[in-house]
Design a protein around this motif. Structure first.
Motif, PDB file in Angstrom:
ATOM      1  N   SER A 876       0.839  -1.336  -0.128  1.00  0.00           N
ATOM      2  CA  SER A 876       0.097   0.043  -0.043  1.00  0.00           C
ATOM      3  C   SER A 876       0.779   1.318  -0.133  1.00  0.00           C
ATOM      4  O   SER A 876       0.475   2.226  -0.687  1.00  0.00           O
ATOM      5  N   VAL A 879       2.472   1.586  -3.696  1.00  0.00           N
ATOM      6  CA  VAL A 879       1.254   2.133  -4.780  1.00  0.00           C
ATOM      7  C   VAL A 879       0.643   3.322  -4.382  1.00  0.00           C
ATOM      8  O   VAL A 879       0.189   4.067  -5.313  1.00  0.00           O
ATOM      9  N   ASN A 880       0.459   3.739  -3.006  1.00  0.00           N
ATOM     10  CA  ASN A 880       0.072   4.797  -3.016  1.00  0.00           C
ATOM     11  C   ASN A 880       0.764   6.117  -3.239  1.00  0.00           C
ATOM     12  O   ASN A 880       0.435   7.257  -3.537  1.00  0.00           O
ATOM     13  N   ARG A 884      -0.927   8.244 -10.845  1.00  0.00           N
ATOM     14  CA  ARG A 884      -2.043   7.698 -10.932  1.00  0.00           C
ATOM     15  C   ARG A 884      -2.332   6.927 -12.073  1.00  0.00           C
ATOM     16  O   ARG A 884      -2.927   5.800 -12.248  1.00  0.00           O
ATOM     17  N   GLN A 887      -0.910   3.891 -11.272  1.00  0.00           N
ATOM     18  CA  GLN A 887      -2.007   2.913 -10.445  1.00  0.00           C
ATOM     19  C   GLN A 887      -3.148   2.183 -11.300  1.00  0.00           C
ATOM     20  O   GLN A 887      -3.357   1.020 -11.065  1.00  0.00           O
ATOM     21  N   SER A 912      -3.552   3.800   4.115  1.00  0.00           N
ATOM     22  CA  SER A 912      -2.723   3.890   3.068  1.00  0.00           C
ATOM     23  C   SER A 912      -3.503   3.475   1.788  1.00  0.00           C
ATOM     24  O   SER A 912      -3.633   4.009   0.688  1.00  0.00           O
ATOM     25  N   THR A 913      -4.164   2.105   1.958  1.00  0.00           N
ATOM     26  CA  THR A 913      -4.754   1.584   0.744  1.00  0.00           C
ATOM     27  C   THR A 913      -6.145   2.313   0.446  1.00  0.00           C
ATOM     28  O   THR A 913      -6.441   2.705  -0.984  1.00  0.00           O
ATOM     29  N   CYS A 916      -4.992   5.238  -1.755  1.00  0.00           N
ATOM     30  CA  CYS A 916      -4.666   4.859  -2.964  1.00  0.00           C
ATOM     31  C   CYS A 916      -5.956   4.498  -3.866  1.00  0.00           C
ATOM     32  O   CYS A 916      -5.978   4.771  -5.142  1.00  0.00           O
TER      33      CYS A 916
END
Length: 1011
Positions: A876, A879-880, A884, A887, A912-913, A916
């Protein structure tokens, strides 16, 4: 040769009779290879082209056209001529053949050997024999593209057609509805206007055939593959309508008519089109319609509740006024600008006498828009309006709110625009009102009303930017008022406004601030208003002469804090440091200020912190030994060093390195220090000295990469030792940062590789020994070294990051290893960033993710159940911090893990997830829409989380999901509404706010009046 003819005949037969479309590509390949030419193909098609069956003729023409689309560039002029004659004749054939004929003509129109007169011949046949609007979409597009090609290559020939070409275009485009073809048609129309084609008697018809689409009302369908937007169509049509003054008599009445519409977009489009056409039209074209245009603009600004309409109306008025300002005055002509502005003043000026009524602001905005359109208009409007405003301000002494309104309106009139600025040799239009303006502002500053004082500071800042409006005596009065307000005014908003105004004026009048404000602030720097004095000193330090006066005052404060002669709190000391940092930032690379920081400020800061560290004991500890204060000193030094000239930077590096390695204090003021100073030693009792390594980091890690740090190998060795063996957290972390900053900038080569390999080996040995007391220190150094190498794409970067991945399964360091990925992927504020000249390669985050995401997934799949959350936390964090678009592209593969992360009990992982997911949910990829059941289950559960931030983030995600297509989310509506009821009564206002917003959207979903 016979074989090739037989091959061609066979291909033709298969295409025409056998209906095998792929054979066209084989024929085209044969023509390109030289096996046969176009005329041979025509001969082979002879029977097909003359067949009595229209379907057979159509297949023959289709084959020829498809081959031409691939091979038109290799044709000779004679071949093109023959083919054009053939195709023109075929236009008279059966309507089913026409689409294939048009494709062939489109290919020939792109030929570079088009015979003279062929373009005219093609268009005459096209306009005479083809009803374009009866064709299908693709064929109409073919016609428009043919016109674009011919206008690009045979413009002179087409102009020879005169108005016949325009008439033919009008007939061809009349009734077009497809947005793709409209873009092509508007492109042709713009070319006709801007390239000087003869509109002649068809001007009105040409306007009508394009203006029928005005204003554009187009909403692209969902998932539109063509990507045509309403804005594209609007701009394309606007380019046509505003292209020639000959349209004025038709367009301006149309705009007035459309402004009566109830549709807001139509009003905005009409006003923006009016603003766009004004520069192209002259005052003569506008004259007849000015009363109607002004009436419509005034109505929209007075009555609208939409900021978009109001803004467009003001821009249109400014454009009209600017156009009229360009009119040339003659002795026997009326001044169009004066006449127009007289009407504007007549309709608006009387509202300024009523500052408590709602029309004062619309009227003021209209007058300000006209005033800012040109220098001429500003002369007329200010001469009429400013005396009224100043008289009103002077007479309304009892009602503070009215005086503030009048002063705010006045501020709008004195703000210069690029169009209204006086040219060289011209005086400011405000000069006749200088005395009255200053009197009004000074009286406002003397009032007790905070709102009036704030507005007055804005007016002063604006006046100060215009030459001649503040004489020297007025500047001194201004500075005195600013000083009084800084020292006496308790209102935080007033203080902030005063400080901003002082900072703006100090750039233009440094002498007045040096002689009048700085001495008074220096006197009060130790009083109860010291915080405001510190902020004001930083704000006005915009010129070298001011910096030389103000910086020593702030350093004096730090000195008194060290000596204990003043009782500043830690927060107040850090604010002094922040003020010094602001001064360094405002310097903007000015060499004189940089030299002053090099010679005076940085040595003094180092001296004070060193004295505090050396004199600290259990009975007395200076505030300058506090971690918070040292952390605030670091950006002062790094900001100043980052802007130093190369020679000064090299000198500073040598001095600071000598201080920390050898205890050389010769460049410091008050040179009374012990003979043996060892700042990089890690004895437990000397943490006050070892923590000063953060200042070394601030200096050497912010220098330009062109500056060589002296004795760097010895320095790196001692930093490594300190970071691996010191027990003081701030000291070993700062040492690790400094080590990382140095290896990030060091030149590539064997020397760097040897240092990195040696350090990584020591780290590995320490980490592998689970009983070692220094594992956390080694881990900290590993993370910062990994970041330094990752940023510059060093080959050994993989070794360091692999070691961090291996620690995810470590029972002691696993959670910290997961958190370290946030540090690796995010920007560091004090070291290893671009402002410190670090070696930061582009897209390093994407590269790290691409190389390591598979390791995380594999580790998660192989991990024990109790340690899976560590891998989810690491994922997380990574990816965060990705862009974008990355992602979105990677989400399908990672979605199962991210959904698993939402079920993880660790709140940091959840937050955090969610952070994201939220931006991704606004435009979800297809992979997400197949997992809605799992997503809703986890998100709705998190809306009752005990952590406020998690609840808010989950509610935002649920809100975002309401924007998905209705048929996908409607089954979840009742469930979502039930789950969102408890957060409506949450004890936290911010949670309730998010819940109301989300539940409102879900409540309207699928309801009449909903989206």
């Amino acid at each position: 040769m016979a074989a090739e003819s037989a091959q061609l005949a066979g291909l033709v037969e298969e295409f025409v009779a056998g209906q095998v479309d792929s054979k066209a590509a084989d024929v085209a390949a044969g023509v390109k290879a030289g096996n046969f030419n176009i005329l041979e193909l025509v001969e082979a098609l002879g029977i097909s082209l003359t067949s009595s069956q229209s379907q057979t003729r159509g297949r023959g023409v289709q084959l020829l056209s498809e081959v031409l689309q691939e091979c038109y560039s290799g044709l000779s002029e004679r071949e093109v001529e023959v083919l054009i004659a053939f195709y023109e004749n075929r236009l008279k054939d059966h309507y089913a053949i026409t689409p294939h004929v048009l494709r062939g003509l489109k290919a020939l129109a792109k030929s570079t050997v088009l015979p003279p007169g062929s373009a005219v011949s093609i268009l005459r046949s096209l306009f005479q024999d083809v009803n374009v609007q009866s064709l299908m979409l693709a064929e109409r597009s073919c016609v428009y593209n043919m016109l674009i090609s011919l206008m690009g290559s045979r413009e002179d020939e087409l102009k020879g057609l005169g108005p016949d070409f325009v008439f033919g275009f009008v007939q061809a485009v009349d009734g077009e509805r497809d947005p793709r073809n409209l873009l092509l048609a508007f492109q042709i129309a713009r070319n006709i206007i801007h390239r000087g084609y003869d509109l002649s008697q068809f001007t009105e018809e040409f306007f009508e055939v394009t203006s029928c689409y005005f204003p554009i009302d187009f909403t692209p369908p969902p998932n539109d593959a063509h990507g045509i937007t309403q804005e594209e169509l609007i701009l394309a049509l606007r380019g046509v309508l505003t292209g020639t003054p000959r349209f004025a008599e038709f367009l301006l009445p149309l705009i007035i008519e459309k402004l009566d519409s109830d549709v807001q977009n139509a009003k905005v489009d009409s006003l923006q089109t009016l603003a766009a056409c004004s520069p192209a039209y002259g005052h003569k074209e506008l004259a007849e319609f000015l009363p109607g245009l002004w009436s419509s603009i005034r109505r929209e600004v007075f009555q609208t509740a939409s900021e978009r309409v109001e803004s467009a109306g003001l821009a249109a008025l400014a454009a009209l006024t600017s156009c009229l300002s360009r009119s040339v005055l003659t002795s026997d002509s009326e001044d169009a600008l004066q006449t127009f502005l007289d009407q504007v003043l007549k309709d608006c000026q009387h509202h300024l006498y009523e500052p408590d009524l709602k029309l004062v602001w619309p009227s003021a905005k209209l007058l300000q828009a006209a005033c800012g359109a040109s220098y001429r208009s500003s002369l007329i409007v200010t001469a009429a309006v400013l005396p009224t405003l100043l008289d009103q301000y002077s007479s309304r002494t009892q009602v503070v709110c009215q005086r503030r309104t009048l002063l705010e309106v006045l501020h709008g009139f004195i703000q210069p625009t690029p169009s209204s600025r006086p040219a060289e040799g011209e005086e400011s239009v405000l000069l006749p009102f200088q005395v009255s303006l200053c009197s009004a502002v000074f009286s406002a500053l003397a009032e007790s009303s905070a709102g009036l004082q704030i507005t007055a500071t804005k007016v002063l800042a604006t006046m100060g930017q215009q030459p001649g409006l503040l004489a020297e005596s007025e500047v001194e009065k201004v500075v005195d008022h600013m000083t009084r307000l800084v020292l006496e005014e308790e209102d935080a908003q007033v203080s902030l406004a005063v400080v901003e105004c002082a900072g703006s004026l100090s750039r233009l009048h440094p002498a007045a601030f040096t002689s009048r404000m700085v001495p008074r602030l220096k006197e009060e720097i130790f009083s109860a208003v010291r915080q405001r004095c510190v902020a004001a000193l930083a704000a006005v330090s915009t010129q070298p002469v001011l910096v030389r006066e103000s910086a020593p005052v702030l350093l004096q404060v730090l000195s008194s804090v060290h000596s204990g002669s003043s009782s500043f709190s830690v927060e107040e000391v850090t604010s002094v440091c922040h003020s010094l940092q602001r001064i360094a930032e405002q310097a903007g690379g000015v060499e004189e200020i940089g030299r002053f920081f090099h010679d005076a400020v940085i040595p003094q800061l180092l001296a004070l912190t060193l004295q505090a560290a050396l004199q600290s004991n259990s009975d007395h500890s200076s505030a300058l030994t506090q971690e918070a204060v040292l952390s605030a000193v670091v950006p002062v030094i790094s900001t100043a060093c980052a802007a130093l000239q190369t020679d000064l930077a090299a000198k500073m590096a040598a001095q600071v390195v000598s201080l920390f390695l050898d205890g050389d204090v010769s460049f410091l003021p008050d040179n009374a220090y012990p003979s043996q100073i060892q700042l990089l030693k890690s004895q437990s009792e000397s943490w006050t000295q070892s923590q000063l390594v953060c200042l070394l980091m601030g200096c050497v890690c912010s220098l330009p990469r062109s500056v060589d740090v002296p004795d760097v190998d010895r320095l790196l060795g001692q930093l490594e030792e300190l970071s691996c063996s010191c027990s003081h957290a701030f000291s070993y972390t700062s040492a690790a940062k400094c080590f990382a900053g140095l290896i990030n900038k060091r030149a590539a080569g064997q020397a760097l590789d040897a240092v990195v390999e040696k350090t990584l080996e020591r780290i590995r040995t320490t980490l592998d020994c689970e009983s070692s007391a220094h594992r956390i220190q080694a881990f900290t150094l590993l993370v910062w070294v990994a970041k330094a190498l990752l940023l510059r794409y060093h080959p050994l970067s993989a070794v360091s990051t692999d070691k961090i991945f291996s620690l995810l399964s470590d029972p002691q360091l696993g959670s910290q290893a997961a958190d370290s990925f946030s540090l690796l992927m995010s920007d560091s504020p004090d070291v290893l960033n671009r402002s410190c000249h670090a070696d930061v390669r582009i897209m390093y985050r994407q590269r790290f993710f691409a190389e390591n995401s598979a390791k995380l997934v594999q580790g998660f799949n192989c991990a024990e159940q109790e340690s899976k959350s560590v891998y989810l936390k690491a994922l997380s964090h990574i990816v965060n911090n990705l862009p974008r678009q990355v992602q979105l592209s990677e989400l399908p593969a990672l979605l199962p893990l991210l959904l698993e992360a939402l079920s993880c009990p660790d709140q940091a992982v959840q937050l955090s997830t969610l952070s994201c997911l939220q931006p991704v949910l606004l435009d979800p990829p297809p992979a997400l829409t197949t997992q809605l059941e799992a997503l809703f289950s986890r998100l709705l559960a998190l809306t009752s989380s005990p952590a406020m931030k998690v609840k808010m983030a989950a509610l935002r995600c649920v809100h975002a999901l309401s924007r998905l297509p209705e048929h996908m989310v409607l089954p979840f509506r009742a469930r979502v509404l039930r789950a969102l009821a408890p957060p409506l009564d949450d004890k936290k206002r911010l949670v309730r706010k998010e819940a109301v917003s989300a539940r409102g959207e879900w409540f309207l979903l699928g309801s009449p009046g909903g989206r």
